[in-house]
Scaffold this active site. Sequence first.
Site, PDB file in Angstrom:
ATOM      1  CB  CYS A 195      -1.334  -0.274   1.455  1.00  0.00           C
ATOM      2  SG  CYS A 195      -2.247  -1.337   1.051  1.00  0.00           S
ATOM      3  CG  HIS A 254      -2.580   2.994   2.610  1.00  0.00           C
ATOM      4  ND1 HIS A 254      -3.321   3.313   1.932  1.00  0.00           N
ATOM      5  CD2 HIS A 254      -3.053   1.702   3.897  1.00  0.00           C
ATOM      6  CE1 HIS A 254      -3.974   2.016   1.194  1.00  0.00           C
ATOM      7  NE2 HIS A 254      -3.681   1.079   2.759  1.00  0.00           N
ATOM      8  CG  ASN A 301      -6.393  -0.081   2.027  1.00  0.00           C
ATOM      9  OD1 ASN A 301      -5.998  -0.130   0.639  1.00  0.00           O
ATOM     10  ND2 ASN A 301      -6.067  -0.745   2.230  1.00  0.00           N
TER      11      ASN A 301
HETATM   12  N1  ACO Z   1     -17.934  -8.971   8.575  1.00  0.00           N
HETATM   13  C1  ACO Z   1     -19.013  -9.997  10.011  1.00  0.00           C
HETATM   14  N2  ACO Z   1     -17.559  -9.765  10.933  1.00  0.00           N
HETATM   15  C2  ACO Z   1     -16.924 -10.282  10.153  1.00  0.00           C
HETATM   16  C3  ACO Z   1     -16.307  -9.991   9.494  1.00  0.00           C
HETATM   17  C4  ACO Z   1     -17.291  -8.939   8.056  1.00  0.00           C
HETATM   18  N3  ACO Z   1     -16.695  -8.543   6.814  1.00  0.00           N
HETATM   19  N4  ACO Z   1     -15.166  -9.942   9.070  1.00  0.00           N
HETATM   20  C5  ACO Z   1     -14.221 -10.610  10.092  1.00  0.00           C
HETATM   21  N5  ACO Z   1     -15.452 -10.335  11.036  1.00  0.00           N
HETATM   22  C6  ACO Z   1     -15.453 -11.281  12.249  1.00  0.00           C
HETATM   23  C7  ACO Z   1     -15.105 -11.860  12.833  1.00  0.00           C
HETATM   24  O1  ACO Z   1     -14.997 -13.432  12.332  1.00  0.00           O
HETATM   25  C8  ACO Z   1     -14.358 -12.464  14.235  1.00  0.00           C
HETATM   26  O2  ACO Z   1     -15.682 -12.760  14.628  1.00  0.00           O
HETATM   27  P1  ACO Z   1     -15.747 -13.932  16.119  1.00  0.00           P
HETATM   28  O3  ACO Z   1     -15.063 -12.658  16.844  1.00  0.00           O
HETATM   29  O4  ACO Z   1     -16.510 -14.150  16.439  1.00  0.00           O
HETATM   30  O5  ACO Z   1     -14.459 -14.635  15.507  1.00  0.00           O
HETATM   31  C9  ACO Z   1     -14.636 -10.729  14.333  1.00  0.00           C
HETATM   32  O6  ACO Z   1     -15.801 -10.142  13.079  1.00  0.00           O
HETATM   33  C10 ACO Z   1     -13.689  -9.772  14.820  1.00  0.00           C
HETATM   34  O7  ACO Z   1     -14.215  -8.794  15.146  1.00  0.00           O
HETATM   35  P2  ACO Z   1     -12.913  -6.988  15.538  1.00  0.00           P
HETATM   36  O8  ACO Z   1     -11.782  -8.057  16.256  1.00  0.00           O
HETATM   37  O9  ACO Z   1     -13.548  -6.190  16.857  1.00  0.00           O
HETATM   38  O10 ACO Z   1     -12.433  -6.950  14.310  1.00  0.00           O
HETATM   39  P3  ACO Z   1     -11.643  -5.565  14.763  1.00  0.00           P
HETATM   40  O11 ACO Z   1     -12.834  -4.245  15.502  1.00  0.00           O
HETATM   41  O12 ACO Z   1     -10.233  -5.650  14.683  1.00  0.00           O
HETATM   42  O13 ACO Z   1     -12.131  -4.968  13.039  1.00  0.00           O
HETATM   43  C11 ACO Z   1     -10.548  -5.003  10.494  1.00  0.00           C
HETATM   44  C12 ACO Z   1     -11.403  -6.166  11.969  1.00  0.00           C
HETATM   45  C13 ACO Z   1     -11.915  -4.494  10.218  1.00  0.00           C
HETATM   46  C14 ACO Z   1      -9.933  -5.740   9.906  1.00  0.00           C
HETATM   47  C15 ACO Z   1      -9.392  -4.322  11.555  1.00  0.00           C
HETATM   48  O14 ACO Z   1      -8.478  -4.941  12.619  1.00  0.00           O
HETATM   49  C16 ACO Z   1      -8.610  -3.738  10.782  1.00  0.00           C
HETATM   50  O15 ACO Z   1      -8.669  -2.770   9.796  1.00  0.00           O
HETATM   51  N6  ACO Z   1      -7.487  -4.359  10.805  1.00  0.00           N
HETATM   52  C17 ACO Z   1      -6.123  -3.631   9.624  1.00  0.00           C
HETATM   53  C18 ACO Z   1      -7.064  -3.203   7.767  1.00  0.00           C
HETATM   54  C19 ACO Z   1      -5.885  -4.222   7.461  1.00  0.00           C
HETATM   55  O16 ACO Z   1      -4.677  -4.385   7.905  1.00  0.00           O
HETATM   56  N7  ACO Z   1      -6.169  -3.715   6.002  1.00  0.00           N
HETATM   57  C20 ACO Z   1      -4.594  -3.663   5.297  1.00  0.00           C
HETATM   58  C21 ACO Z   1      -3.841  -3.082   5.392  1.00  0.00           C
HETATM   59  S1  ACO Z   1      -1.817  -3.043   4.475  1.00  0.00           S
HETATM   60  C22 ACO Z   1      -2.986  -2.692   3.027  1.00  0.00           C
HETATM   61  O17 ACO Z   1      -2.686  -1.860   3.173  1.00  0.00           O
HETATM   62  C23 ACO Z   1      -2.322  -3.228   2.108  1.00  0.00           C
END
Ligand code: ACO
Length: 377
Positions: free
Chosen positions: A113, A251, A281
């Site tokens: 990214c 970003h 993204n």
């Molecule tokens: N819809 C519904 N539920 C989902 C989804 C979805 N699309 N995706 C994940 N879940 C669930 C998971 O299975 C998990 O369920 P569980 O608790 O029963 O196991 C739960 O939601 C996860 O919830 P959280 O851990 O509270 O999610 P979080 O608040 O951490 O948000 C997210 C997840 C959005 C991915 C966040 O961690 C994030 O933005 N991370 C960084 C983003 C990223 O890495 N982007 C790419 C970066 S690199 C680049 O830019 C190329």
Amino acid sequence: MTSTYAAITGWGKWMPPAVLTNEDLSTFLDTNDEWITTRTGMKERRVSHVSAMDMATAAARRALACAGVDAGDVDLIVYGSTSYEEQAPNSASGVQVLLGAKQAAAMDVNTACTSFLYGLSSATAMIRTGMVRNAVVIGVELVSRYMDWSNRNVAVLFGDGAAAVVLQATDREEGVVGSVLGCDAEGRATLRIRGFGCGYANQGVTYGDTLWDFDGPQIFKRAVRGMSEASAKVMAKCGVTSEQVDLCVPHQANLRIIEGVAKYAGVPMEKVMLTVQRYGNMSAATVPVALVEALEEGRIRPGATLLMPAFGAGLTFCSLVVKWGERVTPLGVLDDEFAPPVKTALEMVNEIRARQDPHHRSLAGLMAPVFAETRIG
Ligand code: ACO
């Protein structure tokens, strides 16, 4: 002796017209608008019906028109991306042909990214040392073609897009005036796309048919830390205070990450350019598209100071300080277009899904990341 700087004199974007909404995603994934909106800020993203090289070339042509520079006068094309259609030849050479920029050197930069901003830093350094005078720097991503559409953890987060800038040598203090680049490589296993390199040959994944190793919460924490520390360093290096930042163009991987970085940098959200709601993204395309839209919306004034933090797989991170010049309007505008898509975004995604091998999906939990345990010495 006067210093040479690399002014940003042209900018242009090409955004795919087909829109994929959160509701569309919930037709084939166990997800919903409420989850996606509250956790990421995203409402919709784009799916391209043309190739990445075509997207990149369209954006570059618009940027050249904006700068009033002929393709024949370009010395360097930098193609920042993660989603290459070919490994050899590189994609920058494809853009060189399509633009007719026969005198241009052509190189690809892949730092995920951050590819556009790493590319912008590299091209700026090449201009500042006198190696080249005119450069085109592109950020482009065609994520939809290699997304694992069965994985809700990642499929909801990304979108396609392209944008480019033109850099020209000048003796005025303009363009990138400071950059801090880094890599939190201890976190490299937190985002790995299997099926995208020869390391995955004979591992049950067909090249291009991907499985994503993705630890969202870890990336989240490391992203906020990497971008915040890089921003603090580059601001100190340039003698820029929070109050002097006119606009932050970050970003856009998650609205909550952006809020964390802005808070740490002391920049209020009114001074942050946001596109995450509309485009998700777009990896390497995210920052340049946001920059172009900030200019289109009149949010960048002559002489403005911009802060551009980003992070990506690797985990690469960076933050740049950019000093804008006097001109904030294009010298020329190109409005030629591709033929419109004949399918909706959801229809295009369903076609990609139909081609993806369900056998590989079932291997997702069984296969350990190939290089995770590899150590030298
Ligand atoms: N819809 C519904 N539920 C989902 C989804 C979805 N699309 N995706 C994940 N879940 C669930 C998971 O299975 C998990 O369920 P569980 O608790 O029963 O196991 C739960 O939601 C996860 O919830 P959280 O851990 O509270 O999610 P979080 O608040 O951490 O948000 C997210 C997840 C959005 C991915 C966040 O961690 C994030 O933005 N991370 C960084 C983003 C990223 O890495 N982007 C790419 C970066 S690199 C680049 O830019 C190329």
